[in-house]
Design a protein around this motif. Structure first.
Motif, short mmCIF file in Angstrom:
data_model
loop_
_atom_site.label_atom_id
_atom_site.label_comp_id
_atom_site.label_asym_id
_atom_site.label_seq_id
_atom_site.Cartn_x
_atom_site.Cartn_y
_atom_site.Cartn_z
N GLY A 32 183.47 2.36 28.18
CA GLY A 32 183.07 3.03 26.63
C GLY A 32 182.88 4.40 26.98
N GLU A 33 183.00 5.13 25.74
CA GLU A 33 182.29 6.57 25.70
C GLU A 33 181.21 6.84 25.00
OE1 GLU A 33 184.08 10.86 23.91
OE2 GLU A 33 185.42 9.11 23.94
N ARG A 34 180.11 7.12 25.93
CA ARG A 34 178.67 7.39 25.22
C ARG A 34 178.57 8.58 24.62
NH1 ARG A 34 173.31 6.40 28.69
NH2 ARG A 34 171.68 6.28 27.02
N GLY A 35 178.03 8.62 23.43
CA GLY A 35 177.71 9.83 22.55
C GLY A 35 176.38 10.50 23.20
N THR A 36 176.24 11.80 22.82
CA THR A 36 175.02 12.59 23.48
C THR A 36 173.89 12.40 22.35
OG1 THR A 36 175.80 14.33 21.89
CG2 THR A 36 176.61 14.30 24.16
N SER A 37 172.81 12.28 23.03
CA SER A 37 171.40 12.29 22.42
C SER A 37 170.39 12.85 23.02
CB SER A 37 171.09 10.79 22.37
OG SER A 37 169.97 10.42 22.07
N THR A 38 169.54 13.43 21.85
CA THR A 38 168.61 14.37 22.65
C THR A 38 167.51 13.49 23.23
OG1 THR A 38 167.62 14.57 20.42
CG2 THR A 38 169.05 16.16 21.25
N ASP A 39 167.19 12.20 22.84
CA ASP A 39 166.46 11.13 23.12
C ASP A 39 166.85 9.79 23.40
OD1 ASP A 39 164.11 9.64 23.66
OD2 ASP A 39 162.94 10.49 21.99
N ASN A 40 167.34 9.57 24.47
CA ASN A 40 167.86 8.16 24.73
C ASN A 40 167.08 6.98 24.57
OD1 ASN A 40 170.46 9.13 25.33
ND2 ASN A 40 169.72 9.49 27.52
N SER A 41 165.70 7.19 24.47
CA SER A 41 164.90 6.10 23.89
C SER A 41 164.80 5.73 22.46
CB SER A 41 163.55 6.35 24.69
OG SER A 41 162.82 7.34 23.90
N ALA A 42 165.20 6.69 21.69
CA ALA A 42 165.04 6.57 20.43
C ALA A 42 166.58 6.28 19.58
CB ALA A 42 164.65 7.90 19.70
N HIS A 43 167.43 6.96 20.39
CA HIS A 43 168.79 6.91 19.69
C HIS A 43 170.03 6.98 20.64
CE1 HIS A 43 172.09 7.81 16.84
NE2 HIS A 43 172.47 8.82 17.40
N LYS A 80 181.34 -7.53 29.92
CA LYS A 80 183.00 -7.18 30.05
C LYS A 80 183.78 -7.93 29.24
CE LYS A 80 182.24 -5.20 34.53
NZ LYS A 80 182.48 -5.00 35.73
N ASP A 81 183.52 -9.54 29.06
CA ASP A 81 184.30 -10.41 28.53
C ASP A 81 184.35 -10.19 27.14
OD1 ASP A 81 184.71 -11.68 30.70
OD2 ASP A 81 183.38 -13.30 30.44
N THR A 82 183.00 -9.65 26.31
CA THR A 82 183.19 -9.26 25.05
C THR A 82 184.16 -8.07 24.57
OG1 THR A 82 181.01 -10.32 24.58
CG2 THR A 82 181.67 -8.79 22.98
N VAL A 83 184.02 -7.14 25.31
CA VAL A 83 184.85 -5.74 25.35
C VAL A 83 186.40 -6.39 25.41
CG1 VAL A 83 185.34 -3.62 26.32
CG2 VAL A 83 182.93 -4.11 26.26
N LYS A 84 186.35 -7.12 26.41
CA LYS A 84 187.83 -7.38 26.42
C LYS A 84 188.43 -8.17 25.38
CE LYS A 84 191.20 -9.77 29.65
NZ LYS A 84 191.32 -10.16 31.07
N LYS A 85 187.50 -9.22 24.66
CA LYS A 85 187.83 -9.97 23.48
C LYS A 85 187.98 -9.25 22.48
CE LYS A 85 185.83 -13.94 23.30
NZ LYS A 85 184.55 -14.93 22.88
#
Length: 235
Positions: A83-94, A68-73
């Protein structure tokens, strides 16, 4: 008659012995021939290619790559610190995640910041190579693509130490809608995982253009944190 019958039986028994021996030899030759053929086939068969197993088996949630500190900085006035997470067909790969920040200062204008991260993990595959080799190829491509950004000016590329197995930071200026943006892309590789971070900023509505050196330092620090998050992820 009795003696003739006994003699005939004796002759038949003697005649049968060679036939049995021949049959035995014939069976032995057949088995030997089969064993030889099997050995020849085994010897001529090509061994299946093998590659080293991939070191890392999963990825973290990309939106949790930074504290959280890094995001704020990096984004003082983030619209959504999670954050806004993007869609992925395989979360373990991308996986991807992005943040934006607009720090409005009235007549002094607005400081805009954008941050996004992309994780890419490769498994080992005998047909195409080890996970590490595949990641190395992708790492090289990401660096080349960053250097080929359309409209980029004052482009520089520097190695970033202490960030995975290898890392490169690319900085450049680009003009968007009459605003001067300072951009930094950091591409890092840790074995079979590649991390790509884009961090840019601009002074809008009359605000001062941010210093590229400041953005670079923050992006490099964030990249180290993101790589650590990837290498510590549990499968």
């Amino acid at each position: 008659m009795h003696r003739s019958a006994k003699r005939l039986a004796s002759l038949l028994t003697c005649a049968a012995v060679p036939v049995l021996l021949v049959a035995g030899c014939s069976g032995s030759d057949s088995d030997s021939s089969g064993d030889a053929s099997a050995s020849a086939s085994a010897g001529s068969a090509k061994p299946k290619p093998s590659v080293a197993p991939a070191k890392y088996k999963t990825l973290p949630n990309p939106c949790d790559a930074f504290s959280k500190d890094t995001v704020k900085k990096l984004l003082p006035k983030a619209k959504d610190a999670s954050g806004e997470r993007g869609t992925s067909t395989d979360n373990s790969a991308h996986g991807t995640c992005s943040w934006s920040s607009s720090d409005e200062n009235g007549v002094d204008g607005t400081q805009f910041r954008w941050l996004d991260i992309g994780y890419q993990r490769y498994d080992s595959d005998p047909g195409v190579g080890s996970g590490e080799k595949r990641a190395t190829d992708f790492y090289t491509k990401q660096v080349i693509d960053a250097k080929d950004t359309k409209g980029a000016k004052k482009l520089t590329a520097v190695k970033t130490s202490g960030t995975g197995d290898e890392a490169t930071a690319i900085t450049y200026d680009v003009k968007k809608e009459d605003n001067d943006f300072k951009n930094t892309t950091v591409v890092a590789r840790a074995s079979n995982i590649v991390v790509t971070i884009n961090y840019n900023g601009a002074g809008l509505a009359g605000a001062d253009t941010p210093k590229g050196s400041d953005l670079l330092k923050k992006a490099q620090s964030a990249a180290k944190e993101a790589v650590a998050a990837a290498t510590e992820a549990k499968s």
